[in-house]
Design a protein around this motif. Structure first.
Motif, PDB file in Angstrom:
ATOM      1  N   LYS A   1       0.998  -1.189  -0.031  1.00 45.72           N
ATOM      2  CA  LYS A   1      -0.109  -0.081   0.089  1.00 45.72           C
ATOM      3  C   LYS A   1       0.694   1.430  -0.011  1.00 45.72           C
ATOM      4  O   LYS A   1       0.461   2.241  -0.754  1.00 45.72           O
ATOM      5  CB  LYS A   1      -1.010  -0.215   1.312  1.00 45.72           C
ATOM      6  CG  LYS A   1      -2.345  -0.993   1.049  1.00 45.72           C
ATOM      7  CD  LYS A   1      -2.910  -0.684   2.075  1.00 45.72           C
ATOM      8  CE  LYS A   1      -2.328  -1.344   3.552  1.00 45.72           C
ATOM      9  NZ  LYS A   1      -3.528  -1.156   4.632  1.00 45.72           N
ATOM     10  N   LEU A   2       2.015   1.154   0.661  1.00 46.12           N
ATOM     11  CA  LEU A   2       2.858   2.298   0.774  1.00 46.12           C
ATOM     12  C   LEU A   2       3.814   2.491  -0.667  1.00 46.12           C
ATOM     13  O   LEU A   2       4.302   3.461  -0.487  1.00 46.12           O
ATOM     14  CB  LEU A   2       3.747   2.379   1.789  1.00 46.12           C
ATOM     15  CG  LEU A   2       3.319   2.353   3.287  1.00 46.12           C
ATOM     16  CD1 LEU A   2       4.237   2.008   4.362  1.00 46.12           C
ATOM     17  CD2 LEU A   2       2.882   3.876   3.606  1.00 46.12           C
ATOM     18  N   GLY A   3       3.723   1.309  -1.529  1.00 43.96           N
ATOM     19  CA  GLY A   3       4.342   1.186  -2.726  1.00 43.96           C
ATOM     20  C   GLY A   3       5.908   1.145  -2.392  1.00 43.96           C
ATOM     21  O   GLY A   3       6.789   1.234  -3.462  1.00 43.96           O
ATOM     22  N   VAL A   4       6.175   0.709  -1.381  1.00 41.86           N
ATOM     23  CA  VAL A   4       7.726   0.317  -1.193  1.00 41.86           C
ATOM     24  C   VAL A   4       7.863  -1.167  -1.827  1.00 41.86           C
ATOM     25  O   VAL A   4       8.829  -1.324  -2.267  1.00 41.86           O
ATOM     26  CB  VAL A   4       8.014   0.099   0.241  1.00 41.86           C
ATOM     27  CG1 VAL A   4       9.398  -0.535   0.957  1.00 41.86           C
ATOM     28  CG2 VAL A   4       7.913   1.705   1.112  1.00 41.86           C
ATOM     29  N   GLU A   5       6.821  -1.900  -1.502  1.00 35.53           N
ATOM     30  CA  GLU A   5       6.986  -3.304  -2.312  1.00 35.53           C
ATOM     31  C   GLU A   5       6.089  -3.303  -3.332  1.00 35.53           C
ATOM     32  O   GLU A   5       4.710  -2.892  -3.315  1.00 35.53           O
ATOM     33  CB  GLU A   5       6.544  -4.405  -1.190  1.00 35.53           C
ATOM     34  CG  GLU A   5       7.516  -4.908  -0.180  1.00 35.53           C
ATOM     35  CD  GLU A   5       8.576  -5.712  -0.583  1.00 35.53           C
ATOM     36  OE1 GLU A   5       8.807  -5.886  -2.058  1.00 35.53           O
ATOM     37  OE2 GLU A   5       9.565  -6.128   0.093  1.00 35.53           O
ATOM     38  N   THR A   6       6.454  -3.583  -4.617  1.00 35.98           N
ATOM     39  CA  THR A   6       5.889  -3.690  -5.940  1.00 35.98           C
ATOM     40  C   THR A   6       5.858  -5.070  -6.495  1.00 35.98           C
ATOM     41  O   THR A   6       6.676  -5.187  -7.743  1.00 35.98           O
ATOM     42  CB  THR A   6       6.302  -2.711  -6.778  1.00 35.98           C
ATOM     43  OG1 THR A   6       7.501  -2.480  -7.045  1.00 35.98           O
ATOM     44  CG2 THR A   6       5.950  -1.171  -6.051  1.00 35.98           C
ATOM     45  N   PRO A   7       5.338  -6.154  -5.874  1.00 37.94           N
ATOM     46  CA  PRO A   7       5.628  -7.445  -6.381  1.00 37.94           C
ATOM     47  C   PRO A   7       5.143  -7.676  -7.936  1.00 37.94           C
ATOM     48  O   PRO A   7       3.980  -7.182  -7.902  1.00 37.94           O
ATOM     49  CB  PRO A   7       5.240  -8.440  -5.433  1.00 37.94           C
ATOM     50  CG  PRO A   7       4.367  -7.628  -4.681  1.00 37.94           C
ATOM     51  CD  PRO A   7       4.688  -6.218  -4.509  1.00 37.94           C
ATOM     52  N   SER A   8       5.862  -8.358  -8.626  1.00 44.51           N
ATOM     53  CA  SER A   8       5.094  -8.991  -9.939  1.00 44.51           C
ATOM     54  C   SER A   8       4.285 -10.285  -9.785  1.00 44.51           C
ATOM     55  O   SER A   8       3.316 -10.312 -10.420  1.00 44.51           O
ATOM     56  CB  SER A   8       6.121  -9.090 -10.903  1.00 44.51           C
ATOM     57  OG  SER A   8       7.119 -10.122 -10.527  1.00 44.51           O
ATOM     58  N   ALA A   9       4.655 -10.712  -8.590  1.00 49.49           N
ATOM     59  CA  ALA A   9       3.915 -11.944  -8.465  1.00 49.49           C
ATOM     60  C   ALA A   9       3.983 -12.565  -6.979  1.00 49.49           C
ATOM     61  O   ALA A   9       4.944 -11.922  -6.124  1.00 49.49           O
ATOM     62  CB  ALA A   9       4.553 -13.629  -9.132  1.00 49.49           C
ATOM     63  N   VAL A  10       2.651 -12.926  -6.379  1.00 47.33           N
ATOM     64  CA  VAL A  10       2.514 -13.215  -4.911  1.00 47.33           C
ATOM     65  C   VAL A  10       2.453 -14.571  -4.757  1.00 47.33           C
ATOM     66  O   VAL A  10       1.495 -15.272  -5.336  1.00 47.33           O
ATOM     67  CB  VAL A  10       1.643 -12.364  -4.192  1.00 47.33           C
ATOM     68  CG1 VAL A  10       1.228 -12.747  -2.881  1.00 47.33           C
ATOM     69  CG2 VAL A  10       2.000 -10.888  -4.126  1.00 47.33           C
ATOM     70  N   VAL A  11       3.197 -15.557  -3.999  1.00 39.96           N
ATOM     71  CA  VAL A  11       3.004 -16.833  -3.689  1.00 39.96           C
ATOM     72  C   VAL A  11       2.507 -16.990  -2.164  1.00 39.96           C
ATOM     73  O   VAL A  11       3.102 -16.646  -1.401  1.00 39.96           O
ATOM     74  CB  VAL A  11       4.235 -17.552  -3.630  1.00 39.96           C
ATOM     75  CG1 VAL A  11       4.054 -18.939  -3.460  1.00 39.96           C
ATOM     76  CG2 VAL A  11       4.857 -17.420  -5.322  1.00 39.96           C
ATOM     77  N   ASP A  12       1.063 -17.449  -2.000  1.00 41.88           N
ATOM     78  CA  ASP A  12       0.637 -17.496  -0.841  1.00 41.88           C
ATOM     79  C   ASP A  12       0.845 -18.909  -0.200  1.00 41.88           C
ATOM     80  O   ASP A  12       0.393 -19.870  -0.657  1.00 41.88           O
ATOM     81  CB  ASP A  12      -1.255 -17.432  -1.027  1.00 41.88           C
ATOM     82  CG  ASP A  12      -1.708 -17.206   0.300  1.00 41.88           C
ATOM     83  OD1 ASP A  12      -1.209 -17.473   1.501  1.00 41.88           O
ATOM     84  OD2 ASP A  12      -2.995 -16.889   0.428  1.00 41.88           O
ATOM     85  N   ILE A  13       1.860 -18.936   0.984  1.00 40.72           N
ATOM     86  CA  ILE A  13       2.153 -20.005   1.764  1.00 40.72           C
ATOM     87  C   ILE A  13       1.131 -20.347   2.916  1.00 40.72           C
ATOM     88  O   ILE A  13       1.390 -20.955   3.688  1.00 40.72           O
ATOM     89  CB  ILE A  13       3.505 -20.183   1.940  1.00 40.72           C
ATOM     90  CG1 ILE A  13       3.918 -19.062   2.988  1.00 40.72           C
ATOM     91  CG2 ILE A  13       4.309 -20.314   0.730  1.00 40.72           C
ATOM     92  CD1 ILE A  13       5.402 -19.168   3.186  1.00 40.72           C
ATOM     93  N   GLY A  14       0.315 -19.327   3.514  1.00 40.23           N
ATOM     94  CA  GLY A  14      -0.382 -18.998   4.583  1.00 40.23           C
ATOM     95  C   GLY A  14      -1.240 -20.233   4.863  1.00 40.23           C
ATOM     96  O   GLY A  14      -1.647 -20.429   6.222  1.00 40.23           O
TER      97      GLY A  14
END
Length: 334
Positions: A40-53
């Protein structure tokens, strides 16, 4: 809104494969309490997210074993903090989780993800208006000469003075915890003490995990000294605030009431979870008097280097160590 792909693998092996396929722009999602914030802050801008939760093999934990306590990386902080064995026999571990963040965050956050949370430095999170070597290597550090009240006084000799924000890692450090990892090259185990890096000349490299490698579980050796442990934390407010100074202490005593073994880890005041061998040496072999506890606290900060606005944390940190030692001693002799 920046677009990114989303994957929810069903096994750890699939998660590692997804990380490799996604490349350097891929991020892991566990509880999401840190990643969502940074996105939301724009500090992280991933191209892909892998959900291991939701991976079952990472979700459980077991404190019933005779030799070690085992925590899956995606066990929830709130669940672990309420474990009866931890609260009775390893209070420092339970307290480090119970005093973190807020109940809402602890219900979502995971014990593995907590180890890898990124700094709370306002300049790091403030975006491109502020130079930050951690966010953009080589851009400089706005905290040096700036508002550094919340920054480190230990380990801040390199290109970054941001304090490591976590509590759980500090307590684990005092118990000589180990981490089981899995990545593209298979499984390996490291000491928790070897996970976090000093800023040195590469502050953007915060940990020693390899590319595509993730934490599978945390293992803590059992010890009867666990009952004589405490996690003491001082902060600006009683909830949802990071430590101005914290200390995890574990004590063992000989038959004459002298300290036979002492482990002291510091939080909130250093660039990484910080083990203070100088403070430990100040009490081992001695009766733990008030004077001895104060000397140990002073020894813990003998090499501290304050910035512009954070010198108060040296005296505060020394008092936190002394208080933690006294509390752990009371628990060990009661």
């Amino acid at each position: 809104m920046r677009r990114f792909s989303y994957r929810a693998p069903e096994t750890v092996a699939e998660a590692v494969a997804a990380l490799a396929e996604g490349g350097p722009g891929t991020r892991l999602l566990a509880g999401g309490t840190s990643l969502y914030d940074l996105m939301k802050l724009g500090v992280e801008t991933p191209s892909a997210v892998v959900d291991i939760g939701r991976l079952p093999e990472l979700a459980g934990f077991d404190t019933s074993g005779p030799d070690e306590l085992v925590f899956g990386a995606c066990a929830r902080m709130a669940d672990v903090a309420e474990d009866a064995v931890l609260r009775a026999d390893y209070p420092a571990l339970a307290e480090s989780l119970a005093l973190a963040a807020s109940p809402q965050v602890r219900n979502m956050a995971t014990v593995g993800g907590n180890l890898l949370q990124r700094t709370r430095c306002g300049y790091f999170r403030g975006g491109e208006a502020f130079p930050c070597d951690k966010r953009r290597p080589g851009s400089g550090c706005a905290a040096r000469g700036g508002l550094d009240r919340g920054h480190a006084v230990l380990g801040a000799d390199g290109a970054c003075t941001a304090a490591y924000p976590g509590d759980w890692a500090v307590a684990l450090l005092a118990f000589d915890a180990r981490l089981d990892l899995y990545g593209p090259h298979g499984a390996r185990t490291i000491a928790l003490a070897d996970l976090h890096r000093d800023p040195a000349d590469a502050p953007h490299r915060e940990h020693t995990l390899g590319a595509g490698e993730l934490i599978v579980r945390i293992r803590v050796p059992t010890t009867p000294a666990g009952r004589a442990s405490v996690f003491h934390k001082v902060r600006d407010r009683e909830s949802f605030a990071f430590a101005l100074a914290s200390a995890a202490v574990v004590l063992g005593f000989d038959g004459r009431g002298r300290v036979a073994d002492c482990r002291i880890a510091l939080g909130g005041v250093a660039t990484r979870p910080w083990r203070s061998e100088a403070a430990e040496r100040a009490v081992v072999g001695e009766l733990l008097t008030e004077e001895r506890a104060v000397r140990a606290g002073e020894a813990a900060f003998a090499d501290a280097r304050p910035g512009t606005h954070n010198a108060f944390r040296i005296r505060l940190g020394a008092r936190v160590v002394a208080r933690a030692l006294r509390t752990a001693a009371e628990r060990g002799t009661s």
